[in-house]
Design an enzyme around this catalytic site. Structure first.
Site, PDB file in Angstrom:
ATOM      1  N   GLY A  14     -39.788 -11.391   5.433  1.00 15.87           N
ATOM      2  CA  GLY A  14     -39.082 -10.957   6.930  1.00 15.87           C
ATOM      3  C   GLY A  14     -40.273  -9.477   7.206  1.00 15.87           C
ATOM      4  N   ALA A  15     -41.429 -10.070   7.298  1.00 14.97           N
ATOM      5  CA  ALA A  15     -42.349  -8.723   6.890  1.00 14.97           C
ATOM      6  C   ALA A  15     -43.033  -8.818   8.077  1.00 14.97           C
ATOM      7  CB  ALA A  15     -43.683  -8.222   5.863  1.00 14.97           C
ATOM      8  N   GLY A  18     -39.993  -7.424  13.949  1.00 12.47           N
ATOM      9  CA  GLY A  18     -38.669  -6.183  13.987  1.00 12.47           C
ATOM     10  C   GLY A  18     -38.371  -5.372  12.761  1.00 12.47           C
ATOM     11  N   ILE A  19     -37.610  -5.350  11.694  1.00 11.49           N
ATOM     12  CA  ILE A  19     -37.494  -4.620  11.197  1.00 11.49           C
ATOM     13  C   ILE A  19     -37.728  -4.058   9.656  1.00 11.49           C
ATOM     14  CG2 ILE A  19     -35.892  -3.476   9.691  1.00 11.49           C
ATOM     15  CD1 ILE A  19     -33.478  -5.095  11.131  1.00 11.49           C
ATOM     16  N   GLY A  20     -38.771  -5.139   9.300  1.00  7.60           N
ATOM     17  CA  GLY A  20     -39.451  -5.764   8.260  1.00  7.60           C
ATOM     18  C   GLY A  20     -40.839  -5.111   8.755  1.00  7.60           C
ATOM     19  N   SER A 134     -25.855  -7.914   7.095  1.00 10.17           N
ATOM     20  CA  SER A 134     -25.522  -7.086   8.202  1.00 10.17           C
ATOM     21  C   SER A 134     -23.926  -6.910   7.571  1.00 10.17           C
ATOM     22  CB  SER A 134     -25.314  -8.347   9.152  1.00 10.17           C
ATOM     23  OG  SER A 134     -24.968  -7.994   9.991  1.00 10.17           O
ATOM     24  N   TYR A 169     -24.504 -17.377  11.736  1.00  9.69           N
ATOM     25  CA  TYR A 169     -24.888 -16.239  11.158  1.00  9.69           C
ATOM     26  C   TYR A 169     -24.316 -15.173  10.552  1.00  9.69           C
ATOM     27  CZ  TYR A 169     -27.418 -12.011  11.744  1.00  9.69           C
ATOM     28  OH  TYR A 169     -27.676 -10.213  11.121  1.00  9.69           O
TER      29      TYR A 169
HETATM   30  N1  LIG Z   1     -31.805  -7.075  14.526  1.00 12.16           N
HETATM   31  C1  LIG Z   1     -30.298  -6.650  13.952  1.00 12.16           C
HETATM   32  O1  LIG Z   1     -29.540  -6.390  15.071  1.00 12.16           O
HETATM   33  C2  LIG Z   1     -29.511  -6.900  12.867  1.00 12.16           C
HETATM   34  C3  LIG Z   1     -28.560  -6.504  12.243  1.00 12.16           C
HETATM   35  C4  LIG Z   1     -28.081  -6.470  10.987  1.00 12.16           C
HETATM   36  C5  LIG Z   1     -29.111  -6.934   9.660  1.00 12.16           C
HETATM   37  N2  LIG Z   1     -30.451  -7.893  10.239  1.00 12.16           N
HETATM   38  C6  LIG Z   1     -31.075  -8.601   9.574  1.00 12.16           C
HETATM   39  O2  LIG Z   1     -31.881  -8.200   9.364  1.00 12.16           O
HETATM   40  C7  LIG Z   1     -33.201  -8.893   8.869  1.00 12.16           C
HETATM   41  C8  LIG Z   1     -34.844  -8.759  10.051  1.00 12.16           C
HETATM   42  O3  LIG Z   1     -34.269  -8.987  10.975  1.00 12.16           O
HETATM   43  P1  LIG Z   1     -34.934  -8.533  12.792  1.00 12.16           P
HETATM   44  O4  LIG Z   1     -34.275  -7.668  13.437  1.00 12.16           O
HETATM   45  O5  LIG Z   1     -35.974  -7.408  12.372  1.00 12.16           O
HETATM   46  O6  LIG Z   1     -35.429 -10.330  13.495  1.00 12.16           O
HETATM   47  P2  LIG Z   1     -37.121 -10.170  13.611  1.00 12.16           P
HETATM   48  O7  LIG Z   1     -37.233  -9.577  14.524  1.00 12.16           O
HETATM   49  O8  LIG Z   1     -36.821 -11.542  13.898  1.00 12.16           O
HETATM   50  O9  LIG Z   1     -37.534 -10.332  12.278  1.00 12.16           O
HETATM   51  C9  LIG Z   1     -37.140 -12.168  11.252  1.00 12.16           C
HETATM   52  C10 LIG Z   1     -38.324 -11.810  10.105  1.00 12.16           C
HETATM   53  O10 LIG Z   1     -37.907 -13.589   9.530  1.00 12.16           O
HETATM   54  C11 LIG Z   1     -38.876 -14.428   9.041  1.00 12.16           C
HETATM   55  N3  LIG Z   1     -38.212 -15.203   9.180  1.00 12.16           N
HETATM   56  C12 LIG Z   1     -37.585 -15.751  10.128  1.00 12.16           C
HETATM   57  N4  LIG Z   1     -37.358 -17.181  10.211  1.00 12.16           N
HETATM   58  C13 LIG Z   1     -38.976 -17.211   8.576  1.00 12.16           C
HETATM   59  C14 LIG Z   1     -38.894 -18.429   8.301  1.00 12.16           C
HETATM   60  N5  LIG Z   1     -38.453 -19.576   8.126  1.00 12.16           N
HETATM   61  N6  LIG Z   1     -40.117 -18.063   6.974  1.00 12.16           N
HETATM   62  C15 LIG Z   1     -40.590 -17.333   6.720  1.00 12.16           C
HETATM   63  N7  LIG Z   1     -39.784 -15.663   7.872  1.00 12.16           N
HETATM   64  C16 LIG Z   1     -38.972 -16.388   8.658  1.00 12.16           C
HETATM   65  C17 LIG Z   1     -39.729 -13.667  10.799  1.00 12.16           C
HETATM   66  O11 LIG Z   1     -41.218 -14.754  10.189  1.00 12.16           O
HETATM   67  P3  LIG Z   1     -41.866 -14.211  12.397  1.00 12.16           P
HETATM   68  O12 LIG Z   1     -42.228 -13.648  12.622  1.00 12.16           O
HETATM   69  O13 LIG Z   1     -42.727 -16.060  11.142  1.00 12.16           O
HETATM   70  O14 LIG Z   1     -40.756 -15.135  13.203  1.00 12.16           O
HETATM   71  C18 LIG Z   1     -39.627 -12.440  11.153  1.00 12.16           C
HETATM   72  O15 LIG Z   1     -40.479 -11.413  10.044  1.00 12.16           O
HETATM   73  C19 LIG Z   1     -32.356 -10.053   9.118  1.00 12.16           C
HETATM   74  O16 LIG Z   1     -31.964  -9.904   7.939  1.00 12.16           O
HETATM   75  C20 LIG Z   1     -31.263 -10.349   9.629  1.00 12.16           C
HETATM   76  O17 LIG Z   1     -30.431 -11.061   9.739  1.00 12.16           O
HETATM   77  C21 LIG Z   1     -30.667  -7.569  11.498  1.00 12.16           C
END
Ligand SMILES: NC(=O)c1ccc[n+]([C@@H]2O[C@H](COP(=O)([O-])OP(=O)(O)OC[C@H]3O[C@@H](n4cnc5c(N)ncnc54)[C@H](OP(=O)(O)O)[C@@H]3O)[C@@H](O)[C@H]2O)c1
Length: 304
Positions: A14-15, A18-20, A134, A169
């Protein structure tokens, strides 16, 4: 002459968004740090020096290949920091992983569970395992949080309908927290002084989470955030939206060990930009539920 410090190794999911992606900038800026990222698709751009190894979390076969490739690439080196941050959210729970499990459960929980089990022997003593969870796991924070947990029902849901995606989720994020606690309780982890952390970035803007949801659902969530969440945020700080920059920085702090929870606690929650250490939900603290998820996930992942 001063002795050169040994290189530290970070492996991360997840790098790429977004956050990563923000956390990755911090890892890549560290001196003497080797960073390996699991990512799907091609044409990825990452900071100079970061290594990409193919990984699609929607396939347990891909998880096994990734773990094998990382192990080969590392040779004798150990992983100092393993960050399992990838996640997805969609309104549709009809989609299935390569092995036939509901996709949100499969990507967010099962694939990471398997990856952590496969890479645990490669984790350095005094290393860190960070799993992104989360606060949607917690009924004290949101009504969509699960009040019971049946791993089989999550893997093979019988009914969909409105709200099913967001509930799946939240349940998958509960699974992340339960899994982190199971790892923290392992004799091997304790004996090797490995720190396990479940990190909640909190409600975060500017990420692509939910991009797979239907247009109607995305519009609904945006409206909700701009109205109800803003009002609720006046008296519930968990509903105040943070930035992906700060969430990524906090994830890096937690992973690099510049931020550590008080002794005996593993849950870190980012609230209004600050790291806090609340209790996880009652369900998340249940040893029985942790053990059941561990056992059933092992069978589903084929590792017993
Ligand atoms: N945003 C929020 O409000 C929030 C709140 C609480 C927790 N979180 C958690 O924070 C973490 C990061 O979320 P984010 O908000 O930064 O979301 P994001 O921007 O959608 O980033 C998600 C990351 O996960 C990767 N990913 C998703 N499906 C995948 C797959 N099948 N195989 C490999 N990589 C995959 C994505 O890769 P691609 O670039 O290939 O899509 C991307 O690097 C998640 O675990 C999420 O549940 C987020």
């Amino acid at each position: 002459m001063e002795e050169a410090k040994p290189q530290r190794v970070v492996v991360m999911t997840g790098a790429t968004a977004g956050i990563g992606a923000h956390a990755l900038q911090h890892f890549a800026a560290q001196p003497n740090m080797r960073v390996i990222v699991g990512a799907r698709g091609s044409g990825r751009t990452v900071p100079h020096g970061v290594e990409i190894v193919p990984l699609d979390l929607a396939s347990l076969a891909s998880v096994r290949e990734f773990a094998g490739a990382v192990t080969r690439q590392l040779d004798d080196a150990r992983i100092d920091i393993l960050v399992l941050n990838a996640g997805m959210q969609t309104s549709n729970i009809e989609r299935r992983s390569a092995e036939g499990y509901e996709l949100i459960f499969a990507v967010n929980h099962l694939a990471h569970y398997l990856l952590a089990r496969l890479l645990l022997p490669r984790l350095a003593s005094q290393g860190r395992l960070v799993i992104t969870t989360s606060d949607t796991h917690d009924p004290a924070i949101t009504p969509i949080a699960p009040r019971t947990l049946d791993p089989q029902a999550l893997a093979h849901p019988s009914k969909s309908g409105s709200g099913a995606g967001i509930r799946a989720y939240a349940a998958s994020k509960l699974c992340n927290l339960l899994t982190a606690q199971s790892f923290a309780a392992m004799d091997e982890v304790k004996a090797r002084h490995i720190t396990v952390i479940a990190f909640n970035p909190g409600l975060t803007g500017g990420t692509s989470l939910g991009r797979d949801s239907s247009r109607a659902s995305r519009v609904f969530v945006t409206l909700l955030m701009r109205t109800v969440f803003r009002l609720v945020g006046l008296f519930r700080p968990e509903y105040v939206m943070g930035t992906s920059e700060r969430a990524g920085e906090a994830l890096a702090e937690v992973a690099l060990g510049t931020a550590t929870p008080p002794h005996g606690r593993i849950y870190i929650s980012l609230v209004k930009g600050k790291l806090t250490f609340p209790d996880p939900s009652e369900l998340a603290r249940s040893r029985d539920v942790q053990d059941r998820l561990w056992r059933e996930s092992a069978i589903m992942a084929g590792i017993e």
